[in-house]
Design a protein around this motif. Structure first.
Motif, PDB file in Angstrom:
ATOM      1  N   ARG A 209      40.593  10.706  61.459  1.00 31.45           N
ATOM      2  CA  ARG A 209      40.087  11.640  62.222  1.00 31.45           C
ATOM      3  C   ARG A 209      41.359  12.823  62.672  1.00 31.45           C
TER       4      ARG A 209
ATOM      5  N   ALA B 165      50.521   7.669  61.017  1.00 34.92           N
ATOM      6  CA  ALA B 165      49.181   8.166  61.539  1.00 34.92           C
ATOM      7  C   ALA B 165      48.126   7.529  60.709  1.00 34.92           C
ATOM      8  N   SER B 166      48.273   7.505  59.407  1.00 32.50           N
ATOM      9  CA  SER B 166      47.027   7.202  58.391  1.00 32.50           C
ATOM     10  C   SER B 166      46.893   5.437  58.719  1.00 32.50           C
TER      11      SER B 166
ATOM     12  N   THR C 214      52.657   1.872  59.012  1.00 35.88           N
ATOM     13  CA  THR C 214      52.153   2.099  60.228  1.00 35.88           C
ATOM     14  C   THR C 214      52.359   3.580  60.935  1.00 35.88           C
TER      15      THR C 214
ATOM     16  N   ARG D 285      59.908  10.820  65.871  1.00 35.44           N
ATOM     17  CA  ARG D 285      59.153  10.861  64.358  1.00 35.44           C
ATOM     18  C   ARG D 285      57.704  11.352  64.852  1.00 35.44           C
ATOM     19  N   ARG D 286      56.600  11.413  64.030  1.00 36.59           N
ATOM     20  CA  ARG D 286      55.612  11.913  64.343  1.00 36.59           C
ATOM     21  C   ARG D 286      54.892  10.752  65.245  1.00 36.59           C
TER      22      ARG D 286
ATOM     23  N   TRP E   6      59.494  11.723  57.388  1.00 39.30           N
ATOM     24  CA  TRP E   6      59.011  12.875  56.207  1.00 39.30           C
ATOM     25  C   TRP E   6      59.800  14.318  56.964  1.00 39.30           C
TER      26      TRP E   6
ATOM     27  N   ASN F 164      60.667   5.823  48.835  1.00 38.38           N
ATOM     28  CA  ASN F 164      59.955   5.604  47.415  1.00 38.38           C
ATOM     29  C   ASN F 164      60.287   6.400  46.486  1.00 38.38           C
TER      30      ASN F 164
ATOM     31  N   ARG G 156      57.204  -1.570  58.582  1.00 41.63           N
ATOM     32  CA  ARG G 156      58.590  -1.460  58.212  1.00 41.63           C
ATOM     33  C   ARG G 156      59.220  -1.069  59.427  1.00 41.63           C
ATOM     34  N   THR G 157      59.088   0.439  59.961  1.00 44.01           N
ATOM     35  CA  THR G 157      59.716   1.024  60.946  1.00 44.01           C
ATOM     36  C   THR G 157      58.515   0.890  62.185  1.00 44.01           C
TER      37      THR G 157
HETATM   38  P1  NAP Z   1      53.914   8.206  57.135  1.00 45.33           P
HETATM   39  O1  NAP Z   1      53.887   8.707  58.354  1.00 45.33           O
HETATM   40  O2  NAP Z   1      54.985   8.681  56.111  1.00 45.33           O
HETATM   41  O3  NAP Z   1      54.036   6.703  57.213  1.00 45.33           O
HETATM   42  C1  NAP Z   1      53.914   5.837  56.026  1.00 45.33           C
HETATM   43  C2  NAP Z   1      54.066   4.411  56.492  1.00 45.33           C
HETATM   44  O4  NAP Z   1      54.228   3.614  55.304  1.00 45.33           O
HETATM   45  C3  NAP Z   1      55.440   4.460  57.125  1.00 45.33           C
HETATM   46  O5  NAP Z   1      55.043   3.318  58.218  1.00 45.33           O
HETATM   47  C4  NAP Z   1      56.270   3.727  56.224  1.00 45.33           C
HETATM   48  O6  NAP Z   1      57.356   3.120  56.826  1.00 45.33           O
HETATM   49  C5  NAP Z   1      55.600   2.857  55.459  1.00 45.33           C
HETATM   50  N1  NAP Z   1      55.861   2.723  54.071  1.00 45.33           N
HETATM   51  C6  NAP Z   1      56.339   3.572  53.270  1.00 45.33           C
HETATM   52  N2  NAP Z   1      56.796   3.081  52.056  1.00 45.33           N
HETATM   53  C7  NAP Z   1      56.939   1.791  52.415  1.00 45.33           C
HETATM   54  C8  NAP Z   1      57.331   0.738  51.509  1.00 45.33           C
HETATM   55  N3  NAP Z   1      57.936   0.880  50.187  1.00 45.33           N
HETATM   56  N4  NAP Z   1      57.136  -0.560  52.183  1.00 45.33           N
HETATM   57  C9  NAP Z   1      56.667  -0.764  53.489  1.00 45.33           C
HETATM   58  N5  NAP Z   1      56.100   0.171  54.262  1.00 45.33           N
HETATM   59  C10 NAP Z   1      56.218   1.565  53.561  1.00 45.33           C
HETATM   60  O7  NAP Z   1      52.476   8.625  56.286  1.00 45.33           O
HETATM   61  P2  NAP Z   1      51.016   8.778  57.175  1.00 45.33           P
HETATM   62  O8  NAP Z   1      50.594   7.883  57.955  1.00 45.33           O
HETATM   63  O9  NAP Z   1      50.095   9.100  55.766  1.00 45.33           O
HETATM   64  O10 NAP Z   1      51.073  10.126  57.790  1.00 45.33           O
HETATM   65  C11 NAP Z   1      51.820  11.225  57.272  1.00 45.33           C
HETATM   66  C12 NAP Z   1      51.580  12.618  58.204  1.00 45.33           C
HETATM   67  O11 NAP Z   1      50.109  12.946  57.743  1.00 45.33           O
HETATM   68  C13 NAP Z   1      51.390  12.233  59.876  1.00 45.33           C
HETATM   69  O12 NAP Z   1      52.774  12.053  60.272  1.00 45.33           O
HETATM   70  C14 NAP Z   1      50.623  13.226  60.131  1.00 45.33           C
HETATM   71  O13 NAP Z   1      51.378  14.587  60.252  1.00 45.33           O
HETATM   72  C15 NAP Z   1      49.673  13.455  59.106  1.00 45.33           C
HETATM   73  N6  NAP Z   1      48.278  12.931  59.331  1.00 45.33           N
HETATM   74  C16 NAP Z   1      47.497  13.311  60.462  1.00 45.33           C
HETATM   75  C17 NAP Z   1      46.561  12.795  60.965  1.00 45.33           C
HETATM   76  C18 NAP Z   1      45.720  13.248  62.071  1.00 45.33           C
HETATM   77  O14 NAP Z   1      45.850  14.528  62.327  1.00 45.33           O
HETATM   78  N7  NAP Z   1      45.008  12.725  62.446  1.00 45.33           N
HETATM   79  C19 NAP Z   1      46.217  11.475  60.392  1.00 45.33           C
HETATM   80  C20 NAP Z   1      47.016  10.815  59.327  1.00 45.33           C
HETATM   81  C21 NAP Z   1      48.140  11.511  58.942  1.00 45.33           C
HETATM   82  P3  NAP Z   1      58.733   3.679  57.365  1.00 45.33           P
HETATM   83  O15 NAP Z   1      58.322   4.555  58.586  1.00 45.33           O
HETATM   84  O16 NAP Z   1      59.723   2.476  57.495  1.00 45.33           O
HETATM   85  O17 NAP Z   1      59.022   4.552  55.964  1.00 45.33           O
END
Ligand code: NAP
Length: 558
Positions: free
Chosen positions: A78, A210-211, A208, A351-352, A514, A521, A231-232
């Motif tokens: 959402r 936003a998704s 962990t 961070r976000r 990001w 990765n 992880r973080t």
């Molecule tokens: P993200 O913020 O990049 O989170 C990725 C998660 O996966 C992090 O916790 C990361 O840990 C972990 N991870 C990645 N590679 C890993 C590995 N090899 N081993 C263990 N853990 C690993 O991605 P996201 O949650 O998809 O969100 C991306 C962006 O999309 C958000 O910041 C936001 O801007 C947008 N978004 C928006 C909404 C909304 O509007 N509601 C919802 C979802 C996403 P590390 O932090 O240690 O790398």
């Protein structure tokens, strides 16, 4: 591993086979503008360019419009910015017709909204779904872009609008044995359309952000057991979602101009913008009251509407970080788990900030375990589950909430070549460089809504604004009889340097995510770079509007 989208893949193959037969050997079909992507950027561009009389064709790899909101159909997906600040603002009628049911709408409603918009404005006839663009090469002789789809069909357009999105290319984690997992496996950004049940299953979620947070909140409701691999740790704050009441609805409909003004004049196109006071201008009691109020209010205020110095001054940042840490300790019953959930390596908002609904309370449930990967890293994925340096977790399902190859990933997924065949990937090997985040030297008539180094935040707002600006540029060129435009290299250098300078003043610049272009990765993405413009949307708008007023002086035009 079954990280596919099932029926989508099959449909795409069928469409491709038919069109290949029809078109493989014929000349490219010509348009004035080719648009890639049917998210907010592509839709906005199509609207504006059609209004200018351009013949447009939009290609989208998904089966419908929405971009990120088409693909991210994971449970609990959402908005976390207010629905009415996220939808389009180009039409007051549209704004008043569409009644969001919740303050932060879920993905199904958002997908319906995008479909409604493209039908309402008769855009579907210029859009082609399940059509992936593979190559886009500038043809110096024709002063046009030659575009090839995955099925081999070819198109040509004077303009190429790559509305591919900053957060659209899913990123799987680099973990040994990932392909061997025998259970169900899904990436949040490629969630299948068919229902996925967690009932009675042992589910693991990696990630962990936003998704991940939104997914975890949902999975925890019915999984037999949920193991969260973190992880973080991130700082999170309550979303404060709820239904939009009739009274609120009326108020929203009546506030079109005010809301539009608010998002356009805020720091990052949100309804929230920093309080102009310093954190040190107020007493301890007042500060605590202010934090408390923001924490309990709807949306991102605690992050985007906090004192002006929380993201630039470490002492200020410590105060808000400490407040959130206290909240986590209050909400998580087991002190050891609470400590694992508290970030130790960065400050709040650098961070976000994921916005949550009872996320921390999930860890009070007996069916949820948190694994701290900093202490006990994953060593391997095996057919039955996940092995860490300490223990083995047997799983029926593994969910990768591991985010995106952000900002430049979706560009890299296409073979884009500019003047003299220069590859965009090569140009950006050390990090993206653009002028105003929308154009890059050596790539004429190539436009990127919400591209690298644009002012992001509430991304549809950037997209809509950038599409308006593109229309101004094309209008100018039409009036001057011009057909070629690219930024002057020195203007691009100056903008890129300005973005770098701005970023260096923020605490964010000291943190991996990001936001700073780090993607562990991927090879070669472990050092920070500048990928967004963080000087504020209002300053960004001033610069863009000055360019319009002054006849786009920073461009080579022919
Ligand atoms: P993200 O913020 O990049 O989170 C990725 C998660 O996966 C992090 O916790 C990361 O840990 C972990 N991870 C990645 N590679 C890993 C590995 N090899 N081993 C263990 N853990 C690993 O991605 P996201 O949650 O998809 O969100 C991306 C962006 O999309 C958000 O910041 C936001 O801007 C947008 N978004 C928006 C909404 C909304 O509007 N509601 C919802 C979802 C996403 P590390 O932090 O240690 O790398």
């Amino acid at each position: 591993m079954t990280t596919s989208t099932g029926d989508e893949t099959i449909d795409m193959i069928e469409t491709q086979t038919t069109t290949i037969k029809q078109q493989q050997s014929s000349a490219p079909i010509e348009y004035d503008a080719i648009i890639i992507g049917a998210g907010a950027g592509g839709i906005s561009a199509l609207l504006h360019l059609r209004d200018l009389g351009l013949r447009c064709r939009l290609f989208e790899s998904g089966g419908g419009p929405g971009g990120a909101w088409y693909w991210n159909r994971y449970p609990g997906a959402r908005f976390d910015s207010e629905s009415y600040s996220y939808g389009f603002f180009f039409s007051k009628e549209l704004f008043q017709e569409w009644k969001w049911s919740e303050h932060f709408a879920g993905q199904p409603e958002t997908e319906r909204y995008f479909n409604y918009v493209i039908d309402r404005f008769d855009l579907r006839r210029d859009m082609q779904f399940k059509s992936r663009v593979d190559k886009a090469h500038f043809n110096d002789e024709k002063n046009a872009w030659d575009v090839t789809l995955a099925d081999g069909t070819r198109y040509r357009g004077r303009w190429l609008v790559a509305a591919v999105g900053p957060l659209t290319k899913p990123q799987l984690p680099k973990i040994d044995g990932i392909e061997s997992f025998a259970g169900e496996a899904y990436h949040t950004a490629r969630w299948p359309k068919h229902p996925v049940s967690f009932e009675g299953k042992r589910v693991g979620v990696i990630g962990t952000g936003a998704s991940g947070v939104q997914t975890i909140q949902e999975v925890a409701k019915s999984a037999a057991h949920l193991t969260v691999f973190q992880r973080t740790a991130n700082y999170m704050a309550p979303l404060g979602n709820g239904p939009v009441t009739d009274e609120e609805q009326e108020q929203i409909q009546a506030s079109f101009e005010e809301l539009k003004r608010k998002v356009n004049s805020s720091y990052a196109w949100f309804l929230h913008t920093p309080d102009q006071r310093s954190i040190f201008d107020v007493s301890d009691e007042e500060r605590e009251r202010f934090f408390e109020e923001k924490y309990n209010a709807r949306g991102m205020g605690i992050w985007q509407g906090n004192f002006r110095d929380i993201l630039t001054d470490r002492r200020a940042n410590d105060l808000i970080s400490d407040f959130i840490r206290r909240k986590i300790r209050e909400r998580v019953k087991d002190p050891e788990t609470a400590e694992k959930l508290i970030p130790k390596d960065h400050g709040f908002g650098t961070r976000r900030v994921p916005h949550e609904t009872n996320y921390y309370e999930v860890y009070n449930q007996p069916n949820v375990t948190l694994v701290d990967l900093k202490a006990t890293p994953i060593t391997r994925i095996v057919p039955q589950g996940v092995q860490t340096s300490e223990s083995f977790h047997e799983l029926d399902m593994l969910i990768y909430a591991t985010g995106f190859d952000a900002i430049t990933g979706a560009f890299e997924a296409i073979d884009i070549r500019g003047l003299g065949g220069q590859k965009l990937d090569d140009k950006w090997i050390d990090g993206p460089s653009t002028y105003l985040g929308v154009m890059t030297a050596g790539f004429p008539n190539f436009y990127m809504p919400a591209g690298p180094l644009s002012a992001q935040g509430n991304i549809p707002r950037t997209c809509e604004y950038n599409a308006w600006w593109l229309a101004e540029l094309i209008r100018y060129m039409q009036a001057e009889g011009l057909t070629y435009v690219e930024p002057k290299p020195e203007a691009e250098e100056e903008w890129t340097e300005h973005a770098r300078q701005v970023q260096s003043t923020l605490l964010t610049s000291e943190v991996d995510s990001w936001f700073t272009g780090v993607n562990r990765n991927r090879e070669g993405r472990t050092s920070r770079r500048v990928v967004q413009y963080r000087g504020g949307a209002f300053i960004y708008r001033e610069k863009c509007e000055a360019a319009v007023r002054n006849g786009f002086p920073e461009f080579i035009k022919k």
